[in-house]
Each structure stands twice: as structure tokens, then as C-alpha cells.
Design an enzyme around this catalytic site. Structure first.
Site, PDB file in Angstrom:
ATOM      1  N   CYS A  70      25.924 -58.294   8.760  1.00  0.00           N
ATOM      2  CA  CYS A  70      25.297 -58.903   9.939  1.00  0.00           C
ATOM      3  C   CYS A  70      24.120 -58.050  10.418  1.00  0.00           C
ATOM      4  O   CYS A  70      23.041 -58.142   9.859  1.00  0.00           O
ATOM      5  CB  CYS A  70      26.336 -59.139  11.020  1.00  0.00           C
ATOM      6  SG  CYS A  70      25.833 -60.453  12.132  1.00  0.00           S
ATOM      7  N   HIS A  73      30.272 -62.004   8.403  1.00  0.00           N
ATOM      8  CA  HIS A  73      31.179 -60.849   8.454  1.00  0.00           C
ATOM      9  C   HIS A  73      32.254 -60.986   7.374  1.00  0.00           C
ATOM     10  O   HIS A  73      33.311 -61.566   7.626  1.00  0.00           O
ATOM     11  CB  HIS A  73      31.856 -60.771   9.834  1.00  0.00           C
ATOM     12  CG  HIS A  73      30.934 -60.332  10.914  1.00  0.00           C
ATOM     13  ND1 HIS A  73      30.805 -59.021  11.291  1.00  0.00           N
ATOM     14  CD2 HIS A  73      30.069 -61.034  11.678  1.00  0.00           C
ATOM     15  CE1 HIS A  73      29.899 -58.926  12.247  1.00  0.00           C
ATOM     16  NE2 HIS A  73      29.439 -60.139  12.506  1.00  0.00           N
ATOM     17  N   GLU A  97      34.336 -58.957   6.285  1.00  0.00           N
ATOM     18  CA  GLU A  97      35.604 -58.274   6.588  1.00  0.00           C
ATOM     19  C   GLU A  97      36.626 -59.216   7.233  1.00  0.00           C
ATOM     20  O   GLU A  97      37.828 -58.983   7.141  1.00  0.00           O
ATOM     21  CB  GLU A  97      35.362 -57.049   7.475  1.00  0.00           C
ATOM     22  CG  GLU A  97      34.979 -57.322   8.932  1.00  0.00           C
ATOM     23  CD  GLU A  97      33.481 -57.579   9.152  1.00  0.00           C
ATOM     24  OE1 GLU A  97      32.792 -57.930   8.178  1.00  0.00           O
ATOM     25  OE2 GLU A  97      33.023 -57.451  10.303  1.00  0.00           O
TER      26      GLU A  97
HETATM   27  N1  GLN Z   1      22.833 -58.329  16.996  1.00  0.00           N
HETATM   28  C1  GLN Z   1      22.637 -59.112  15.827  1.00  0.00           C
HETATM   29  C2  GLN Z   1      22.530 -60.591  16.172  1.00  0.00           C
HETATM   30  O1  GLN Z   1      22.886 -60.997  17.232  1.00  0.00           O
HETATM   31  C3  GLN Z   1      23.741 -58.875  14.840  1.00  0.00           C
HETATM   32  C4  GLN Z   1      25.059 -59.364  15.311  1.00  0.00           C
HETATM   33  C5  GLN Z   1      26.209 -58.769  14.570  1.00  0.00           C
HETATM   34  O2  GLN Z   1      26.051 -57.797  13.860  1.00  0.00           O
HETATM   35  N2  GLN Z   1      27.404 -59.322  14.742  1.00  0.00           N
HETATM   36  O3  GLN Z   1      22.096 -61.379  15.339  1.00  0.00           O
END
Ligand code: GLN
Length: 621
Positions: free
Chosen positions: A440, A571, A573
Site C-alpha cells: 500500500c 494489503h 497480509e
Molecule cells: N496513505 C496511503 C493512502 O491513503 C496508503 C494507505 C495504506 O498504506 N493503507 O493511499
């Protein structure tokens, strides 16, 4: 006529005073539906509910929070699922937040996102992993959700002119919620985890609701489990059970007689402590289970079986006839093979660094920790995780910090702090052939790094940190928000990702694919790659191997010339399971093993991950 000051005369059938005396009355109350002025009760029953078909195990905590109720409940639920039954867990949180989206991971551990997009707490992750089952928003509630429902319903006249009260209305809604879950998920057994500790104000109405549920459903339908804690003060060097006794007494005061006690402790609970706990809480000794600290929670189901806990629950809830022995044997064999690998000697070693602001708190990255644990077991690798707080070192120190690591993960995150050092970590991995997994935010940092240092856009940035950047390669894209049609501006939950064949991503997810295929992964983000930079990035060598099936949303990136460099806008994970380890993590741990043992010949090993066939466009070394 009713005399002033006297209770109205009623037919005994309707008299609440007599309600406790017979099963027939409880049935009648259950059938009464919504309350009217004539009834003191509010006990709606969902359509299709079959009394006796659905059983309940309720897990409550005493003495203190954080005892692992979710771990206990999910281990026991797993044992019943393995016997071929359908189980439906529900976590009932005491706090007033509507979901976990706004909670600080420092205080609460990670935010776990369900496939349907609900942001929950990390316990739901434990349930999904232990049960190998996707959960939905029906499997999680908070006091805030319950109250909101009650208040909205009141505004719409749903309580038929009654004064709305904690009992029967709020408790009635909780019972409805549980029964509705049982019907909708066709559960043989609903596992109810009541958040917090007995004696808290926040969860008192939950405890009252489950007490009523047990009364209404009748004997043999609800099994209460109390978790408690046996203290072992270092100065005394022996176990003390008084706090446990007092905690359990509080539960008895609330009208709940536990059937099983799980005693948490540092070391196995000694028989003297167990005897006292049994004696002061009316629970037979063979139902007092020592749940002491262990290397891995995945050994708990076996320990429960050895203690005979599963059979006790079957007997108590009259479930023996629903056991499918063949199903259980197969499930046990699979599980034991995994647990065997988990506890067995490891052939390899690897050191994986994880950068993150919450590096001091492991719970903030619980799913990453677990995903690595699963892969370590499957690949026979003793993985050491090294936590790197990027807010505590300068970008030019990245090389120094990473030089002894075999792989690096830059996980998800929000906010500016530490991002320049994360970008420096990405650069070090890319230039030095260190295996890299960007999750992410880690995906976005990889794009920024590539844009700055390879595409030569030195101003490249994410508008999350630099609103006025001249090269906003990562940006919020309003038109995509419209297309996605989301209420809030966070893109949440399970979505399809189209993977291109002959890429590292396709090698990881489906090695024999010769045409594009979709996978489903979970997202939680606001920012993404601005499509107008895609061409430039790709021309410079970055490959976007996973995309939204229809829109220009980049979801997986990789670097073909690198031993293992991959990033995911989702994600990974969150979908790692003990028996189905997550492919991107398997690839990372395998690459870390190759990096660690780079002076040793591993090619002779007959293992798809360690001696892989090379995908044609993306090398896996
Ligand atoms: N802050 C980034 C976004 O909002 C990444 C979010 C995250 O890593 N869950 O896109």
C-alpha cells in the site's frame, strides 16, 4: 377494574413475574415479536429462526483485558468447524466507535479490513486465519453500532410508543443480532466474544443480553466460557489465584455461571491454583483449562483436544450427532502437518526488516507478522524480523540500517513522518538487489522512488505529503472516486485485480497461467498512481503487472531485472492463512532465503518457491 397503585391484573400467561418459571413462558416471550404497550418484553425473533438448531458459545473476560479471548474462541470454533459444523463467530466490542477505521494502531493494534470493506479490530484477523473463513460485517459489532441502530429505530417509530430502555430494548436488539447471525450464516454454533472485562460499564448490556439468551434458549444451548488470569508475582515465585477468583465472582454476580474456565498464565497453571478456581466458581476441575503462554497460538487447538475440551462442549451443547468423523480426521491431519512444520527444526535462516512508524508495537502489524510466520513454517525458514522506525533515522542512514538484512517490507501507513527514509530504503533495495515487498504505502513509495531516481522526475511525490508537488505521481483521483461510487473517500475491502501472465505476480499466484487472470485482495487507501505517469514509468522499466480489471488503477508493480521487487496497492497480509500462505509473502521469504544463503547451492532443492522456474519476463533469480 384496576385499583390505583396496584399492578394491572393479567392473565398469568402474560405475567412477566412468572416468566422465569417455565420453558413454555420463555417460548411465548420469544414468539411475542415486537413489544406493545401490553408487554414488558421486547424480544423480536428473526424469520426462519429454529430454536434448538443453533447453539452458542459465549466467551467473556475477567480480571483484565488482553487475555486472548479471540484466540481462545477461534481455537475452540476451529475444533468444531473441523468436525464438520458451521461456525459463525461474532466479536461484540464495548466501545462507541461505529467501526475501527479511526482507531490508532498504537492503542488498538492493526485495523483489519474484511472482504466487504468493514474496518474491524485485529481479532477478526485471528478468526479468519484460525477458521480459514472470510467473515462479514455481521461478525462484528460495537456498542456504537447497537446504540445507533436503537436510536435510528426510535426516530422511525420502531418501538411503538414505548419508552426505550436498556432492558428490554437494547438487550433485545443484541439477542436479535445473535439469532439473526445464526440464521443468516446457518450456524450450528455461534461463537460470541464479548469485548472488554466483566465489570466494565461498556459491555454490561451485552452480558445481560447473553444471560437472557441462555435463559430463553434453555438448557444445553449456551455454553459460557470465562477467561481469567493467574498471577505469578516474581517476588513470590508461585501462582496466585485470588484475582481470578474475584474476577469470576463478578461474573457470577451478573447472573452468569460459567461452564468452562480458561486460565491464562505465564506458566502452566498448577493444580492448587486450578482447584481453587474450580471450587470458588462451581466449575468442575476438568473444565478448568490452563491457557499458558506458548510459542504459537496455533498449538492451542491441539492442547484443547488433549484436555478434552472439545468433547466437553459437544456434550454440553448436545452436538455429538453433528460430528463428521471423516471431516475431522482430514482437517486434523492437515493442521497437524502445519503445526509440525511450525515447531520443527528449520533448515534456513533469513532476516527481514519491516519499516514502520509503529515499530515499537508489534500488534500494529499483527497480520504481517502472522503472514511471515506461516511462510517461515512452510519454507522451513527461521525468520528474524527486524523493526525499523523510519522516523528515527535520516534517509542517508538507510544503507547502514539495511545492510545486514535479507529482505525489506515497507508496510501500509498514513501521514508524512518517516516517508523520506522509507523512500531511501526502497532505493537501497532496488539498487542493491535486496528483496523488497511494498504494501500500500510501500507500493506508493516505490513509485515515487522510481519516478525520482529512474524516470528523473526529482520532484516526484505523493500529494498525501506534498500537496503542491510538481510531479504528483501518487494522487487522489476524484473521477475514480466517482466510478467506485464509495460513500467515504477511502477505497475499502476486497476487489478484483487483473494479473498479467509471464510476470512475477503471475508466477506467485498462478505459475501456469498463459492468459490474464483475476485474484481478489483487500484494499484500504485513498491515494493511487496518477494514470498520466503510467507510460513514463513503464517505459523506464517498471511493470504494472496487476491492475483494476476495468479502470486505470495500478495495483501491483514489479521490476523484472531485480531478484524480487514487488509492490501491492492492496494489503496481501490480510489474506494470509496458515494452510494457505499468501503468495507475495511466500515469494518474499523464499527470496530472503536465497539472499541469506547466497553462497550455498539451493537449486537442488525440489521446492517451487526456492528453486523456481523463471517466468519469462520477470526473473525470480
Ligand atoms: N496513505 C496511503 C493512502 O491513503 C496508503 C494507505 C495504506 O498504506 N493503507 O493511499
Amino acid at each position: 377494574m384496576v385499583q390505583t397503585g396496584m399492578p394491572p391484573q393479567k392473565d398469568t400467561k402474560d405475567a412477566p413475574e412468572d416468566a422465569g418459571s417455565s420453558q413454555a413462558t420463555a417460548d411465548l416471550l420469544a414468539d411475542a415479536g415486537h413489544a406493545t404497550q401490553e408487554s414488558e418484553f421486547f424480544n423480536p425473533i428473526p424469520p426462519g429462526y429454529q430454536k434448538g438448531r443453533h447453539k452458542y458459545v459465549v466467551v467473556l473476560g475477567t480480571v483484565m483485558s488482553g487475555l486472548g479471548k479471540g484466540i481462545f474462541a477461534s481455537s475452540l470454533a476451529k475444533m468444531l468447524k473441523d468436525k464438520g459444523m458451521t461456525v459463525a463467530p461474532i466479536k461484540m466490542e464495548g466501545y462507541l466507535n461505529i467501526d475501527s477505521g479511526t482507531l490508532n494502531p498504537y492503542r488498538h493494534g492493526e485495523v483489519f479490513v474484511l472482504d466487504d470493506g468493514l474496518e474491524t479490530d485485529m481479532d477478526l484477523g485471528t478468526y479468519e486465519r484460525m477458521l480459514d473463513q472470510n467473515l462479514t460485517r455481521q461478525n462484528y459489532t460495537t456498542s456504537g453500532q447497537v446504540y445507533k441502530h436503537v436510536l435510528d429505530k426510535e426516530r422511525h417509530g420502531g418501538y411503538l410508543g414505548r419508552d426505550v430502555q436498556m432492558i428490554p430494548h437494547v438487550t433485545g436488539e443484541v439477542k436479535y443480532l445473535l439469532r439473526d447471525l445464526a440464521v443468516k450464516q446457518n450456524a450450528d454454533v455461534v461463537f460470541v466474544e464479548v469485548g472488554g472485562t466483566v465489570g466494565d460499564h461498556e459491555n454490561a448490556f451485552y452480558i445481560e443480553a447473553v444471560r437472557q439468551l441462555a435463559f430463553e434458549e434453555g438448557e444445553g444451548t449456551v455454553c459460557f466460557v470465562a477467561l481469567t488470569y493467574v498471577i505469578e508475582p516474581p517476588a513470590l515465585g508461585e501462582q496466585k489465584s485470588k484475582a481470578a477468583q474475584l474476577g469470576l465472582k463478578k461474573l457470577l454476580e451478573a447472573g452468569v455461571q460459567p461452564h468452562i474456565i480458561a486460565a491464562r498464565a505465564k506458566n502452566p497453571v498448577e493444580s492448587s491454583a486450578a482447584q481453587k478456581i474450580a471450587m470458588f466458581s462451581n466449575v468442575p476441575l476438568h473444565r478448568v483449562f490452563s491457557m499458558h503462554d506458548r510459542d504459537s497460538i496455533y498449538t492451542i487447538p491441539d492442547a484443547m483436544r488433549q484436555a478434552g475440551l472439545d468433547r466437553e462442549v459437544l456434550t454440553m451443547l448436545d452436538l455429538h450427532s453433528r460430528v463428521d468423523q471423516g471431516h475431522e480426521d482430514r482437517a486434523r491431519t492437515n493442521w497437524q502437518s502445519f503445526v509440525g512444520k511450525l515447531g520443527g527444526e528449520r533448515k534456513y535462516k533469513a532476516r527481514i526488516g519491516i519499516t514502520g512508524k509503529y515499530a515499537s508495537l508489534r500488534d500494529a502489524y499483527a497480520s504481517i507478522d502472522k503472514a511471515i510466520e506461516h511462510c517461515g513454517a512452510h519454507l522451513s525458514c527461521d525468520v528474524e524480523t527486524v523493526w525499523l522506525d523510519t522516523t528515527r533515522f535520516e534517509p542517508d542512514q538507510a544503507g547502514e540500517k539495511l545492510k545486514d538484512l535479507d529482505a525489506v517490507i515497507v508496510p501500509g501507513g498514513f501521514g508524512h513522518r518517516g516517508t523520506e527514509s522509507k523512500i531511501a530504503c526502497v532505493k537501497y533495495c532496488r539498487e542493491n538487489n535486496i528483496p523488497y515487498l511494498g504494501i500500500c504505502l510501500g507500493f506508493q513509495m516505490a513509485v515515487v522512488e522510481y519516478a525520482r531516481n529512474v524516470v528523473e522526475l526529482p520532484e516526484a511525490a505523493s500529494t498525501e505529503f506534498e500537496k503542491l508537488s510538481e510531479a504528483p505521481v501518487i494522487d487522489i483521483l476524484p473521477e475514480q472516486k466517482k466510478i467506485e461510487g464509495l460513500g467515504g473517500n477511502m477505497r475499502l475491502g476486497g476487489k478484483d485485480v487483473l494479473i498479467q501472465p509471464n510476470t512475477l505476480a503471475s508466477f506467485l499466484y498462478k505459475p501456469d497461467a498463459d492468459k490474464p487472470f483475476t485474484i481478489r485482495e483487500r484494499f484500504r487507501h485513498r491515494f493511487e498512481v496518477d494514470p498520466k505517469y503510467i507510460d513514463e514509468l513503464e517505459k523506464a522499466g517498471l511493470v504494472f503487472s496487476g491492475r483494476h480489471p476495468k479502470q486505470p488503477i495500478m495495483q501491483v508493480l514489479e521490476l523484472p531485472a531485480h531478484p524480487y521487487f514487488i509492490g501491492a496497492q492492496f494489503h496481501p497480509e490480510l489474506t494470509g492463512r496458515p494452510l494457505h500462505p499468501q503468495p507475495m509473502f511466500m515469494g518474499l521469504v523464499a527470496a530472503a532465503i536465497r539472499q541469506h544463503h547466497r553462497d550455498t547451492e539451493l537449486a537442488s532443492i525440489n521446492n517451487r518457491w526456492l528453486a523456481p522456474a523463471k517466468p519469462s519476463s520477470a526473473k525470480v533469480q
